[in-house]
Design a protein around this motif. Structure first.
Motif: not given
Lengths: 352, 222, 437
Positions: A336-344
């Motif tokens: 989840i952290i990886g995806n959030i940072t990726f999207f931001i």
């Protein structure tokens, strides 16, 4: 924090050093192991199918149990082996232990040790037999399909299986005489071979257990050729939960009697070993193979004596679900952290 | 002739093995077993070649004090030590050695087994780092993969049942264990079966090419 | 006193004889009308039929015979056979127990390990619940255990096998005459040359892992065939390649193929035997060895082509740590997800087997790929047919699919088609061994 610093920080988080992930996983596994606390498991259809089958088979049914894994896979597969064995012994079925893996004799020794110390009413040669290891991979299954004695003329100790003392072998001539085939396996040969070359050929119900990574490969055989499968530690935990829900009293009784039984069995084996030693001393000849089996069994029981006998003994897989649960949660959080940072980061670059 | 004879042997053995599946008559019923035994005998003789190569390579490294020669020394010590103990049957009573006797047994249980288990345990860490890197919702397919991965990860714990236990019976199919079961037994199974069909066809094609001698690169140089 | 002693003595004698007298009375009678027939399809099976003379001890009167006393009820039968009834040498075949209802009713199939063309005679005797055996029955008729020359259960396997094989062979022949066949782009294979070029530029070696199984596995052979193509490019680019192997036969075969590749590239001087070297037989020892090589040599490119088990992710992640480009190919479905997650390019299943054709561009090999596609078309056709007919069968009969397939519910025309399709593929799925899996 300005945008540049934020982006920098997010990029670092996105490309986090894998050692930090390893550290979190290590903590996620170590802490639940040190502070164990299993939770109630909810059995799935596949585990319930196996449980119900063993539960409803008439007492005294013949169950062939092939333990096709090496000690390296024992942490994952031993709990399900123990749970299945306990259930079979509780229902007083006749058990035929064997293996297709040459590194598995120690696994069968553990199985025998469990039967002897937890179910002393199960007598060797009358209620169960250890057929041991035979080379030939799935060729062994092909051979016992038509004639079991072609492959196994003696049991693990070297005693002739056609001897009348082997009441458990009475009426058993081939695989078709079994009422249930169980294979706990980790690779080839394993459950797939038992289904393809064994159960499907003689049309006998086949089930088993497998490591979590190999279980999806066996789903094509469900439900026609294989009526159930225990997948990894989760499957083992579900089975243990079913046993606890159905036979808690019996399991608690084992806790009281096991330490006494271990001592009794060790004494019995010491007596057998000294008998053979005396034979060798007096006559110069003795059954060395039999003696070596007894010595190995005795050593295993002495190691078993050192293990604690408490509720955790029959909740091994349930206890191991603790580290698995926490580790899975850690992985999900990282994803989840990886995806959030990726999207931001992606949005920031779009807005540039 | 150097290539013709192996090609002929390959052709005859391949053809005989295929025919043997359809003929339930002696000696065809025994052929698979015989060929497997013959292959095992050849493989055992080739063992010596592998062992010799191992000693030669690592021995060279030690002799030349090449980079990493310490690891080669450990490899040689392990190899020679285990071989000596096994051949001399050190610590064994009686005239034959079983797998579970003597020092071979001690080394297996106290060195080989813990090392193998350690290597196997590395998977837990690598799964986490690989998942972190791989499960990014870059496009639609990746998002579906991400969602199914999270459902399966949760379903493999007791949390999966607990988190969605409150759902009413009409929506029971949305409970995480049910969803996970559906994922594993429907789309996952369909994909696996498709891959297995493709693999089977690939094996038929490759085997046919080898039997018919169309693919000869395994024979090496003239 | 003497009378008492005499009475007691007579009493003891009578008591001693009673079991023998009683035993004579409780011997169960032998089965009658014993008949042995060779089963036509698979000749090494003999079907034995007999008439049971008494009630089985579970109460079943299978042949409407006069019931005898309960002590005569049968617990089972012993069956023996011999090649020569006068020799006195009998071979035990079976002890049948009463709980097996079908055996008490008078039929049993005797299976031999293999057919040997000999003539056999069978005999049987009953065993009662006190484990007392009766007299042997009359001999059965002589029966020859002779294998048929064709197992007709596998006719569909043969037909489908011939269709697929012929399509492959036909397309190979057609490809020799055609100019160029279209093959879709496989990213992993297109990137091989680029990856080797990268290694050359960086001055780092290439590591090639041909899997963990032996040379008798098709995946290993395919991996070695790709190794040869890769080695040729490596020789042309003058890069170093390291091929650690797990099996000795793979070592010898690999060496031959790499040597051939270097010779055909015109660089025989660059070849050394140490390129292909043996690491360890045991799975995790092999993995540890390869990890050590990757961590120390820091290759720019790593290939994993062959059969892998649990070590796939360990290898791929280690390669990722050193920043190598990783190209993997395997036909182990359980390991594909790990390679896809951790490697840059992955050959999925049959793409591994197609690689040799793709890389060489040889028309004959490319033709075989087209022939494979015929096999896929056949598979897809049957899947579609099965899907359509099973849906129709369920709709029109109202039963579930499993009971239709098992024949326990009547689904009419569509149900018959489903059963027919199942019969075609039942032997196929039992007897085809998917190599390396």
């Amino acid at each position: 924090m300005n945008k540049y610093k934020l982006k920098n920080w997010l990029t670092k988080l996105n490309m986090i050093d894998r050692r930090i992930i390893f550290l979190f996983i290590a903590i996620a596994v170590i802490i639940p192991t040190i502070f164990p606390g299993g939770c109630k498991e909810y059995p799935t259809e596949m585990s319930a199918n196996i449980y119900n089958k063993i539960e409803t088979l008439p007492s005294g049914s013949r169950v062939l149990m092939s333990l096709d894994y090496d000690p390296a896979s024992a942490p994952e597969l031993q709990p399900m082996t123990n749970a299945l064995l306990r259930h079979l012994c509780m229902k007083k079925h006749k058990i035929y232990l064997m293996t297709l893996w040459q590194t598995a004799p120690s696994i069968i020794r553990r199985a025998e040790g469990l039967i002897k110390t937890e179910f002393p009413e199960m007598k060797e040669e009358i209620d169960y037999v250890n057929l041991g290891f035979k080379g030939g991979l799935q060729g062994v299954i092909n051979a016992i399909l038509t004639d079991i004695y072609q492959m196994y003329s003696t049991d693990n100790k070297g005693d002739n299986l056609k001897d009348p003392k082997f009441e458990v072998m009475k009426g058993v001539n081939n695989l078709g005489d079994m009422d249930l085939i169980i294979s706990v396996s980790t690779g080839t040969p394993g459950l797939k071979e038992w289904i393809q070359f064994g159960g499907d050929m003689v049309k006998k119900p086949t089930c088993g257990g497998s490591t979590a990574v190999a279980t999806p490969l066996l789903f094509p055989y469900y439900p026609q050729q294989m009526f159930g499968i225990l997948g990894g530690i989760k499957g083992a935990a579900e089975y243990e939960q079913l046993l606890i829900d159905g036979h808690k009293d019996r399991l608690d009784k084992i806790l009281k009697t096991k330490p006494i039984q271990i001592d009794k069995e060790i004494a019995k084996l010491e007596k057998e070993i000294s008998t053979i030693d005396n034979e060798i001393k007096n006559t110069g000849i003795g059954n060395i193979k039999r003696k070596s089996v007894f010595e190995a069994n005795k050593k295993h029981l002495e190691d078993l004596k050192a293990e604690p006998v408490d509720e955790d003994m029959y909740k091994q897989a349930i206890m191991r679900m603790g580290p698995q649960t926490v580790a899975h949660l850690v992985i999900i959080i990282f994803i989840i952290i990886g995806n959030i940072t990726f999207f931001i980061i992606r949005r920031m670059e779009k807005n540039k | 002739m150097k290539k013709q004879i192996p090609l002929l042997i390959t052709f005859i053995s391949g053809l005989v093995m295929i025919i043997a599946i359809f003929i339930p008559h002696y000696p065809f019923t025994k052929m698979e077993k015989w060929f497997t035994v013959w292959f095992n005998i050849i493989a055992v003789f080739a063992f010596i070649l592998g062992g010799g190569n191992l000693i030669r390579m690592h021995g060279n490294k030690i002799y030349k004090r090449a980079e990493g020669w310490g690891y080669s020394l450990v490899a040689i010590i392990g190899f020679v030590g285990m071989l000596t103990i096994g051949l001399l049957q050190i610590g064994v009573d009686g005239y034959f050695q079983r797998v579970d006797q003597g020092w071979t047994d001690k080394i297996y249980w106290n060195i080989i087994w813990p090392l193998a288990s350690t290597m196997f345990a590395l998977l837990a860490f690598f799964v986490a780092s690989a998942s972190y890197r791989a499960f990014r919702a870059k496009n639609v397919e990746a998002t579906i993969l991400l969602a199914t991965a999270i459902i399966i990860l949760l379903a493999r714990t007791f949390l999966g049942a607990v988190l969605t236990d409150w759902l009413p019976d009409e929506l029971a199919f949305l409970k995480i264990p049910e969803l996970a079961n559906w994922i594993m037994t429907s789309p996952n199974l369909a994909g696996q079966r498709a891959i297995m069909i493709g693999i089977a066809l690939g094996i038929i094609s490759t085997s046919l090419k080898i039997i018919l001698g169309i693919e000869r690169s395994y024979l090496g140089s003239d | 006193m003497r009378i008492i002693i005499l009475t007691g003595f007579i009493f003891i004698i009578v008591l001693t004889f009673i079991p023998f007298v009683h035993a004579e009375n409780i011997k169960p009678p032998a089965p009658t009308e014993l008949r042995a027939d060779s089963v036509t399809n698979i000749g090494w099976t003999v079907k034995i039929k007999w008439k049971s003379p008494v009630i089985a001890n579970n109460g079943a009167n299978t042949n409407n015979n006069t019931p005898l006393s309960p002590s005569n009820s049968i617990a089972g039968y012993e069956i023996q056979r011999t090649k020569d009834p006068n020799s006195g040498v009998w071979e035990d075949r079976r002890f049948l127990e009463s709980r097996l209802q079908e055996f008490i009713s008078g039929e049993y199939q005797d299976m031999s390990w293999f057919s040997d063309g000999n003539i056999y005679y069978y005999r049987m005797r009953s065993i009662n619940k006190d484990n007392i055996a009766g007299e042997w029955s009359e001999l059965s008729n002589p029966v020859t255990i002779d294998g048929r020359w064709f197992d007709s259960d596998k006719i569909w396997l043969l037909i489908i096998g011939i269709i697929i094989s012929m399509s492959i062979i036909i397309y190979i022949e057609l490809a020799k005459r055609q100019k160029k066949l279209f093959i879709r782009n496989i990213a992993a294979l297109s990137s091989i040359e680029e990856a080797i070029g990268r290694s050359t530029e960086m001055g780092k070696p290439i590591v090639y892992v041909p899997g963990i199984l032996d040379v008798n596995d098709v995946q290993t052979l395919s991996g070695l065939i790709i190794l040869q193509k890769v080695s040729k490019m490596v020789a042309e680019y003058d890069t170093k390649i390291n091929v650690p192997v797990s099996k000795s036969l793979v070592l010898t075969t690999g060496r031959e193929m790499v040597k051939e590749a270097y010779i055909s590239a015109g660089r025989p001087d660059a070849y050394t035997d140490d390129i292909v070297h043996y690491v360890a037989e045991e799975q995790f020892a092999y993995v540890a060895g390869i990890n050590g090589i990757i961590v120390r040599e820091k290759p720019a490119t790593v290939f994993y082509m062959g059969a892998f088990f649990a070590e796939s992710l360990i290898l791929a992640e280690t390669g990722n740590t050193v920043g190598a480009i990783q190209i993997a190919g395997t036909a182990m479905p359980a390991q594909l997800p790990f390679f896809i997650a951790a490697c840059d390019y992955t050959l999925i299943g049959e793409e591994l087997f197609a690689a040799s054709a793709y890389l060489s561009g040889d028309p004959q090999l490319l033709g075989s790929l087209k022939g494979q596609d015929i096999g896929k078309i056949i598979a897809m056709t049957f899947i579609l047919l099965g899907m359509v007919f099973s849906t129709l069968a369920v709709i029109f009969s109202g039963s579930d699919l499993i009971s239709i397939v098992k024949g326990s519910s009547d689904a009419g025309f569509f149900g018959e088609i489903i059963k027919f399709l199942k019969d075609i593929f039942t032997v196929t799925t039992t007897h085809i061994k998917l190599g390396g899996m």
